[in-house]
Design an enzyme around this catalytic site. Structure first.
Site, PDB file in Angstrom:
ATOM      1  N   CYS A 107      26.874  92.420  26.143  1.00 41.95           N
ATOM      2  CA  CYS A 107      27.360  92.128  24.794  1.00 41.95           C
ATOM      3  C   CYS A 107      28.868  92.376  24.713  1.00 41.95           C
ATOM      4  O   CYS A 107      29.604  91.630  24.057  1.00 41.95           O
ATOM      5  CB  CYS A 107      26.639  92.988  23.754  1.00 41.95           C
ATOM      6  SG  CYS A 107      24.872  93.159  24.049  1.00 41.95           S
ATOM      7  N   CYS A 157      20.659  85.443  26.032  1.00 46.09           N
ATOM      8  CA  CYS A 157      20.174  85.969  24.751  1.00 46.09           C
ATOM      9  C   CYS A 157      20.439  85.001  23.609  1.00 46.09           C
ATOM     10  O   CYS A 157      19.896  85.158  22.528  1.00 46.09           O
ATOM     11  CB  CYS A 157      20.812  87.321  24.448  1.00 46.09           C
ATOM     12  SG  CYS A 157      22.589  87.235  24.273  1.00 46.09           S
TER      13      CYS A 157
HETATM   14 FE1  FES Z   1      23.167  89.155  23.532  1.00 51.46          FE
HETATM   15 FE2  FES Z   1      23.847  91.463  22.691  1.00 51.46          FE
HETATM   16  S1  FES Z   1      21.870  90.844  23.221  1.00 51.46           S
HETATM   17  S2  FES Z   1      25.116  89.758  22.963  1.00 51.46           S
END
Ligand code: FES
Length: 147
Positions: A103, A33
Site C-alpha cells: 500500500c 487488490c
Molecule cells: Fe491494496 Fe492496501 S490493500 S493498497
C-alpha cells in the site's frame, strides 16, 4: 496492529481532494487488490511543490500512506520529493504490517507518476525519475480494451 499514526492519518487524512489545473497528476493502481490512488501536485516555477492533494480508492493503509506522503512532499523540490520512498513514508507512520507494505508502494508510485506527468508537460528530464510501472493513466484513456 496499526500504529497510532496510521490510525490518525486514516481517520483524519490530510490533503484530500483535487487541484484544478495541477502541474502534475499521477494515477496508479495495484492490480492485485484493485486499489487506486491519484495524486495532484502544484509545482511553482522554481520546481517547489506548493500544494499537493490526493484521492485514494483503497484500503485504510493506502489512505494513511497517501496522506503521510502528501505531508512529506509538500514544500519540497521535485528532486527532494523523488527521494520520498515508501520506506520513508512507512517510517514516518511508525511502520506498517508486512501485508500492507504494498500500500505504501502505491503512495510512492503515485508521487512518481505525478512527477512524471509534470515532467512530460514541461518537457523536463528529472534525474532518476522513471515512468512508474503501475501508472494506469494511459489504460484509463483507452478503457474498454483492458477492462
Ligand atoms: Fe491494496 Fe492496501 S490493500 S493498497
Amino acid at each position: 496492529m496499526y500504529s497510532e499514526k496510521v490510525m490518525d492519518h486514516f481517520n483524519n487524512p490530510r490533503n484530500v481532494g483535487e487541484i484544478e489545473n495541477a502541474s502534475g497528476i499521477g494515477t496508479v493502481g495495484n492490480a492485485k487488490c484493485g486499489d487506486i490512488m491519484r495524486m495532484y501536485l502544484e509545482i511553482d516555477d522554481a520546481g517547489v511543490i506548493q500544494d499537493v492533494k490526493f484521492k485514494t480508492f483503497g484500503c485504510g493503509a493506502a489512505v494513511a500512506t497517501s496522506s503521510m506522503a502528501t505531508e512529506l512532499v509538500k514544500g519540497k523540490t521535485v528532486e527532494e520529493a523523488l527521494k520520498v520512498t515508501n520506506k520513508a513514508v512507512m517510517e514516518a507512520l511508525d511502520g506498517l504490517p508486512p501485508v500492507k507494505v504494498h500500500c505504501s508502494l502505491l503512495a510512492e508510485e503515485a508521487i512518481h507518476a505525478a512527477l512524471w506527468d509534470y515532467a512530460e508537460k514541461n518537457h523536463l528530464v528529472i534525474d532518476g525519475l522513471q515512468k512508474p510501472v503501475n501508472d494506469i493513466a494511459e489504460k484509463e484513456e483507452d478503457a474498454g480494451e483492458d477492462y
